[in-house]
Enzyme design. Structure first.
Site, PDB file in Angstrom:
ATOM      1  N   GLU A   1       0.845  -1.206   0.000  1.00  0.00           N
ATOM      2  CA  GLU A   1       0.000   0.000   0.000  1.00  0.00           C
ATOM      3  C   GLU A   1       0.880   1.257   0.000  1.00  0.00           C
ATOM      4  OE1 GLU A   1      -2.934  -0.532  -0.813  1.00  0.00           O
ATOM      5  OE2 GLU A   1      -3.026  -2.663  -0.278  1.00  0.00           O
TER       6      GLU A   1
ATOM      7  N   GLU B   1      -0.507  -0.798  -9.831  1.00  0.00           N
ATOM      8  CA  GLU B   1      -0.105  -2.043  -9.177  1.00  0.00           C
ATOM      9  C   GLU B   1       1.398  -2.285  -9.341  1.00  0.00           C
ATOM     10  OE1 GLU B   1      -2.069  -3.424  -7.191  1.00  0.00           O
ATOM     11  OE2 GLU B   1      -1.383  -5.467  -6.865  1.00  0.00           O
TER      12      GLU B   1
HETATM   13 ZN    ZN Z   1      -2.416  -3.115  -5.019  1.00  0.00          ZN
END
Ligand code: ZN
Length: 499
Positions: A264, A293
């Site tokens: 995160e 991502e």
């Molecule tokens: Zn992620």
């Protein structure tokens, strides 16, 4: 009367403010909101979503866009071109969807998600089936509104999350990757399994929290412009000067908390690294889910699961975790962090088998959206693919096709962005290693700023200026492939497993 470009941007800034307000309410819902506020919160979020949709589809936006596109002065400026192109894309997409369909999908999502949670708790696919059938039908309708020029339904949906992505290109990337990952999994089963006892040491949550905060602060996550709190499922939301991370703690798995927080934290650094000057315009927004991502995976896996990182991190761990560290050292914990063990649940998967979980979903959701597979066949097909790709028998639907929330929320075409993130992350990490004269030396010294600033310059600062594919070519000098990812896994795991 201000020029069309200024009006367009001022109008979009309000869309951004509405969106960021929704995000903040969403964050609150998952962290501090009292249970009794659920109904009014749903109304608040629905109102904000409607206001946002009304603004994006406002007929004046079409007039301003046309005026900008016909204005030679605007179209001579690369920043303005990028903003106009981004807003054109958002407006066209939103206006293709009838308001009634948008509302019906939103209402169905909310119910379907609750039904999914009940069905998963009871491991009853039969209970979820009518809702999934309804959701597939609505997503097919949505895709039919969005698709252009012979585009498939699945491609039209996937483009919402990763501009320019389509199933044919993904198949070219994924088919050989799948074979290599399956054979890597088989090869590792003959290797030296790491001692994973550190993963079961019980450690007080306050100690774990102090430790992961120290790491994420060292990564450069700015707590003057963000916060770290707790939630059942870790996430990152917000942007610019207000980025909210969440994490979670299990008494007996500090590496889960560390991995989640670094993951995160990587998302958070991307949001904090976006251009402040362009906040509230496409140039100040993240380009795609796959690129987002890639930033989380780069920090979680290429930094946090590297031997060099653990040389820096072990003394930090000892300082915060105390006696729990006795009997372990940097090398043994690095090996434990790289344990490969095929498992039934995607979110618990290791770095080497994670993408096999994604590929199961990629195959099945294309068949569902194309109407080539009835929803009723989902459990049987799911279980067969888990056998083929992961060598596992699925004991029940709770640990099978009911495990993810995504399809109940109408997220079809979304899963592959996780694997794209892994592939981009590996290619970016290899490019950073070349450009910075070796990442391990930096990580061993705890110098994370050099990597972070490189990512900010090369990736974050561009916002939506380039499509993901073009960004990848600019940063790494090559189109996206799975080569860097496979080299990374082969090299590291051969060493960890003494093969
Ligand atoms: Zn992620």
């Amino acid at each position: 009367m201000p020029a069309a470009y200024d009006q367009l941007l001022a109008h979009h800034r309000e869309v951004f403010l509405l969106g960021s307000t929704s995000a903040l309410l969403g964050w609150d819902q998952e962290t501090y909101m009292p249970a009794g506020a659920g109904d009014v919160r749903a109304d608040q979020l629905a109102l904000l979503a409607r206001l946002q949709h009304e603004r994006v589809t406002d007929p004046r936006v079409a007039e301003w866009l046309a005026a900008c596109e016909g204005d030679a002065q605007v179209m001579a400026d690369p920043d303005r071109i990028a903003n106009v192109r981004g807003l054109r894309r958002d407006h066209d997409r939103a206006t293709r969807l009838p308001a009634a369909l948008v509302a019906e999908i939103a209402a169905t999502e909310s119910r379907a998600q609750q039904e999914w949670a009940q069905a998963r708790a009871r491991s009853s696919f039969a209970r979820f089936r009518p809702w999934l059938e309804r959701m597939v039908d609505l997503q097919q309708q949505k895709a039919d509104c969005l698709r252009r020029d012979g585009q498939s339904r699945w491609d039209a949906l996937a483009d919402l999350y990763e501009p320019g992505m389509n199933a044919a290109d993904l198949e070219v990337l994924f088919a050989p990757l799948r074979q290599r990952l399956v054979s890597l999994r088989e090869r590792l089963s003959g290797g030296d399994r790491p001692d994973d006892s550190f993963l079961r040491v019980e450690i007080d949550e306050a100690r774990q929290e102090a430790f992961v905060r120290a790491v994420v602060t060292a990564m450069g996550f700015d707590l003057q412009r963000g916060r770290i709190d707790r939630s059942a499922h870790p996430f990152c939301t917000g942007t610019g000067g207000d980025v909210r991370l969440t994490t979670r703690f299990h008494k007996d798995n500090v590496l889960d908390a560390l991995g989640s927080t670094m993951h995160e934290g990587g998302h958070g650094l991307y949001e904090q690294g976006l251009s402040e000057q362009h906040l509230g315009s496409p140039l100040g927004e993240a380009v795609s889910l796959g690129i987002h991502e890639s930033q989380s995976r780069l920090w979680e896996n290429h930094v946090g699961r590297s031997a060099a990182f653990w040389q820096w991190c072990w003394p930090v761990a000892q300082q915060h975790l105390g006696v729990a560290c006795a009997g372990h050292d940097a090398a043994s914990v690095h090996r434990a962090a790289n344990l490969v063990q095929p498992s039934l649940i995607r979110v618990e998967a290791d770095e080497a088998t994670y993408d096999l979980h994604v590929m199961v979903r990629f195959v099945l959701e294309r068949a569902l959206i194309a109407g080539e597979m009835p929803v009723a066949e989902l459990p049987t097909q799911w279980n067969a693919l888990y056998g083929e790709y992961l060598g596992l028998q699925v004991p029940d639907d709770r640990r099978g096709c009911l495990q993810d929330v995504h399809w109940s929320c109408g997220l079809f075409g979304y899963f592959p962005t996780y694997t794209l993130g892994n592939l981009y992350a590996a290619q970016f990490a290899a490019a950073a290693d070349r450009a910075l004269g070796g990442l391990p030396d930096l990580l061993r010294r705890g110098d994370f700023a050099t990597l972070r600033e490189w990512l900010r310059r090369e990736v974050h600062a561009h916002g939506r200026r380039y499509d993901p594919g073009e960004l990848c070519r600019r940063v790494t000098g090559a189109p996206l492939s799975s080569d860097a990812f496979l080299t990374h896994l082969d090299t590291k795991l051969s060493e960890v497993y003494a093969l």
